[in-house]
Design a protein around this motif. Structure first.
Motif, PDB file in Angstrom:
ATOM      1  N   VAL A   1       0.119  10.617  -7.878  1.00  0.00           N
ATOM      2  CA  VAL A   1       0.028   9.342  -7.160  1.00  0.00           C
ATOM      3  C   VAL A   1       1.413   8.922  -6.681  1.00  0.00           C
ATOM      4  N   ASP A   2       2.407   9.055  -7.560  1.00  0.00           N
ATOM      5  CA  ASP A   2       3.764   8.676  -7.208  1.00  0.00           C
ATOM      6  C   ASP A   2       4.278   9.472  -6.020  1.00  0.00           C
TER       7      ASP A   2
ATOM      8  N   ASP B   1       2.267  10.488  -3.674  1.00  0.00           N
ATOM      9  CA  ASP B   1       1.258  10.291  -2.628  1.00  0.00           C
ATOM     10  C   ASP B   1       0.529  11.603  -2.343  1.00  0.00           C
ATOM     11  N   ARG B   2       0.076  12.237  -3.415  1.00  0.00           N
ATOM     12  CA  ARG B   2      -0.610  13.523  -3.301  1.00  0.00           C
ATOM     13  C   ARG B   2      -2.036  13.466  -3.853  1.00  0.00           C
TER      14      ARG B   2
ATOM     15  N   THR C   1      -6.644   9.990  -1.028  1.00  0.00           N
ATOM     16  CA  THR C   1      -7.117   8.702  -0.519  1.00  0.00           C
ATOM     17  C   THR C   1      -7.681   8.930   0.883  1.00  0.00           C
TER      18      THR C   1
ATOM     19  N   ALA D   1      -4.978   9.573   3.365  1.00  0.00           N
ATOM     20  CA  ALA D   1      -4.383  10.903   3.213  1.00  0.00           C
ATOM     21  C   ALA D   1      -5.289  11.980   3.794  1.00  0.00           C
TER      22      ALA D   1
ATOM     23  N   THR E   1      -4.804   3.428   1.246  1.00  0.00           N
ATOM     24  CA  THR E   1      -3.619   4.212   0.928  1.00  0.00           C
ATOM     25  C   THR E   1      -3.331   4.049  -0.557  1.00  0.00           C
ATOM     26  N   VAL E   2      -2.374   4.797  -1.064  1.00  0.00           N
ATOM     27  CA  VAL E   2      -1.975   4.646  -2.463  1.00  0.00           C
ATOM     28  C   VAL E   2      -1.516   3.219  -2.733  1.00  0.00           C
ATOM     29  N   GLU E   3      -0.667   2.709  -1.844  1.00  0.00           N
ATOM     30  CA  GLU E   3      -0.130   1.366  -2.045  1.00  0.00           C
ATOM     31  C   GLU E   3      -1.237   0.321  -2.046  1.00  0.00           C
TER      32      GLU E   3
ATOM     33  N   SER F   1       4.440  -2.296  -4.535  1.00  0.00           N
ATOM     34  CA  SER F   1       4.435  -0.849  -4.317  1.00  0.00           C
ATOM     35  C   SER F   1       4.030  -0.177  -5.616  1.00  0.00           C
TER      36      SER F   1
END
Length: 222
Positions: free
Chosen positions: A74-75, A77-78, A81, A84, A106-108, A137
């Motif tokens: 997640v950190d 962004d893999r 989502t 993504a 999105t992750v955020e 964030s």
């Protein structure tokens, strides 16, 4: 005329080249010995790397490795989502958040701005008795444990529970898309309490924790 200039440039580039009768060989220029070593390569890589240190998988051994690796992904962004997936040219029905239906997933957004997720974090802060969580964030989520009072052990439990919460949010998101899950904050927070209790009781030295006390305050044993 052009060919003459190109020839001059080429000869100038050879100005520092020394031609000898010695046999050609490879030389690792970063090291004075001319020999390649892993140590010299690591020093170069460390000097060139300007990125901040991301999520550390080590620590909180009571949290399953699959959950810690998930946090690492997640950190970076893999995780898949909806945003993504679209970025990777994969067709999706909608890019809206699967939990709240508002905003691009999105992750955020999913872990900090989603209305459902925000209600989960509010319950979390009340349960753990820490100041209200205002995350802008995912980096802020990873730093929640640093803002609480207590020693290293207490902060370690909070850090682990943050991982459990993110895991429960993602699982609820998937269950709503692919199963019959409702994806509401009450169900997610209930999963956080039950999973956290089960993993801590069976994967740490806190084998005598009591469910009733845990539900009131997960750090009651300190």
């Amino acid at each position: 005329m052009i060919e003459v200039l190109e020839l001059e440039d080429f000869m100038e580039s050879l100005g520092n080249v020394m031609v000898t009768d010695a046999r050609d060989k490879w030389v690792w220029s970063p090291d004075k010995s001319g020999l390649f070593s892993t140590r010299s390569f690591k020093s170069i890589a460390a000097a060139e790397c300007n990125e901040e240190v991301g999520f550390r998988v080590k620590g909180c051994g009571w949290v399953p490795s699959k959950c810690r690796i998930f946090m690492w992904r997640v950190d970076l962004d893999r995780i898949p989502t909806r945003a993504a997936l679209v970025k990777r040219n994969i067709s999706v029905e909608s890019v809206d958040c699967a939990l709240c239906g508002e905003g691009v997933e999105t992750v955020e957004h999913l872990f900090t701005a989603c209305n459902v997720t925000m209600r989960v974090w509010n319950r979390f802060s009340e349960w753990v008795k820490i100041p209200p969580i205002f995350a802008f964030s995912f980096k802020d989520i990873l730093s929640i444990h640093k803002g609480g009072n207590g020693d290293k052990k207490v902060k370690g439990i909070i850090r682990g529970l943050v991982m459990v919460t993110c895991w429960a949010i993602w699982k609820a998101r998937n269950d709503k898309i692919f199963g019959n899950g409702q994806g509401n904050s009450e169900d997610i927070f209930g999963a956080v309490r039950s999973l956290g209790f089960f993993w801590l009781k069976n994967r740490s030295a806190h084998k005598n924790i009591v469910w009733r006390e845990w539900c009131n305050y997960p750090l009651y044993m300190f």
